[in-house]
Design an enzyme around this catalytic site. Sequence first.
Site, mmCIF file in Angstrom:
data_model
loop_
_atom_site.group_PDB
_atom_site.id
_atom_site.type_symbol
_atom_site.label_atom_id
_atom_site.label_comp_id
_atom_site.label_asym_id
_atom_site.label_seq_id
_atom_site.Cartn_x
_atom_site.Cartn_y
_atom_site.Cartn_z
ATOM 1 N N ARG A 243 -90.488 -120.087 4.217
ATOM 2 C CA ARG A 243 -90.620 -118.726 4.742
ATOM 3 C C ARG A 243 -90.800 -118.799 6.241
ATOM 4 N NH1 ARG A 243 -88.745 -116.921 0.992
ATOM 5 N NH2 ARG A 243 -89.469 -115.350 -0.470
ATOM 6 N N GLU A 272 -87.296 -112.497 10.574
ATOM 7 C CA GLU A 272 -85.863 -112.462 10.275
ATOM 8 C C GLU A 272 -85.460 -111.066 9.761
ATOM 9 O OE1 GLU A 272 -86.139 -115.688 7.306
ATOM 10 O OE2 GLU A 272 -85.475 -114.233 5.803
ATOM 11 N N HIS A 290 -81.008 -117.682 5.770
ATOM 12 C CA HIS A 290 -81.775 -117.548 4.513
ATOM 13 C C HIS A 290 -80.843 -117.558 3.286
ATOM 14 C CE1 HIS A 290 -85.802 -115.878 2.803
ATOM 15 N NE2 HIS A 290 -85.199 -116.666 1.925
HETATM 16 C C1 8YV Z 1 -84.102 -115.010 -1.804
HETATM 17 C C2 8YV Z 1 -86.037 -116.660 -1.526
HETATM 18 O O1 8YV Z 1 -82.759 -115.069 -1.548
HETATM 19 O O2 8YV Z 1 -86.482 -116.693 -3.838
HETATM 20 C C3 8YV Z 1 -86.948 -116.694 -2.694
HETATM 21 O O3 8YV Z 1 -88.177 -116.712 -2.493
HETATM 22 O O4 8YV Z 1 -86.454 -116.833 -0.442
HETATM 23 C C4 8YV Z 1 -84.579 -116.430 -1.695
HETATM 24 O O5 8YV Z 1 -84.128 -117.139 -2.816
HETATM 25 C C5 8YV Z 1 -84.713 -114.007 -0.894
HETATM 26 O O6 8YV Z 1 -86.096 -113.948 -0.943
HETATM 27 C C6 8YV Z 1 -84.166 -112.612 -1.198
HETATM 28 O O7 8YV Z 1 -84.844 -111.952 -2.223
#
Ligand code: 8YV
Length: 330
Positions: A243, A272, A290
């Site tokens: 993150r 972001e 991401h």
């Molecule tokens: C997602 C992610 O694409 O699952 C997670 O925690 O960071 C990613 O796989 C993103 O959060 C969008 O929902």
Amino acid sequence: MSDSNRPRVLVARRVFDSVVQRLAAHFEVEANDEDTVWSKAELIARLQGKSGAFITGSERIDAEVLDACPQLKAVCNMAVGYNNIDLAACTARGVLASNTPDVLTETTADFGFALMMATARRLAESEHFLRRGEWSKWAYDMFIGPDVHGATLGILGMGRIGRAIARRGHLGFGMPVIYHNRSRLAPELEAEVGASYVSKDELLAQSDHLVIVLPYSPESHHAIGAAELGRMKSSATLTNIARGGIVDDAALAQALAERRIAAAGLDVFEGEPKVHPALLSVPNVVLTPHIASASVRTRLAMADLAADNLIAVLTGGSPPTPLNPQVLSG
Ligand code: 8YV
């Protein structure tokens, strides 16, 4: 077909048609075909009268949203990370929250490993050089960099994705693996992925390639800042697929510019989709938007799992991956 007795749900971002159709078999669905990222006020307005929300990491569900939408019973996140959801606030109001663990583990680990390799072997930097037309001759030290195989792989955060990355390094690339985590793995899990537990300081000092796979929380905010970067080897790389906000991006950009570490690979950023401008101007960083979980199969599995949770909660079933199952027995 419209039937006002059916529960109403909001699908907050554009997702696979098949998933929207599955939801539409049970609910009155308001979709977001334009794929707008709504403001909080717009999200609250759209959630009026909705019993459930299919959300992604872009939507923040906090006490203010919940208080403004008292009929909400379920918020189902299409993501494993759920720092966009105030879980305590959901639980206090009897709102079931869910995430999508497991289905993205291997895909995300593939990407984390790929980003770490791209960072170590300077793939982006050398590709940009070639595209700019600057490749005029071979040179022994052109884009020379550290090896991946046999180098020490460091992992900060040793959950499912961390273990999947460790396994790749240990079994596929003969890497000694060290890790730091809040809790130590059971000995059989450590043995399976060839990983040794070390302190955070040892992890920083000994890793050749450090991969960040921690969940975001107030405690992990800027877990990697100037002081931590200063403890790393100047030849080391850092990869963050967890993150934004876990790494202090401004401090990282400065460390990269001054070559205090060799390179970084980042799939996530503080604030972001904005990216710290200093990161955009240093050459020794690989930047991706991401996408670590973005394989076709995995994104569909994530969306289906979020829908499974929503359908189960609103039809009286058992959601497969609840974050606060206690609200169902309350
Ligand atoms: C997602 C992610 O694409 O699952 C997670 O925690 O960071 C990613 O796989 C993103 O959060 C969008 O929902």
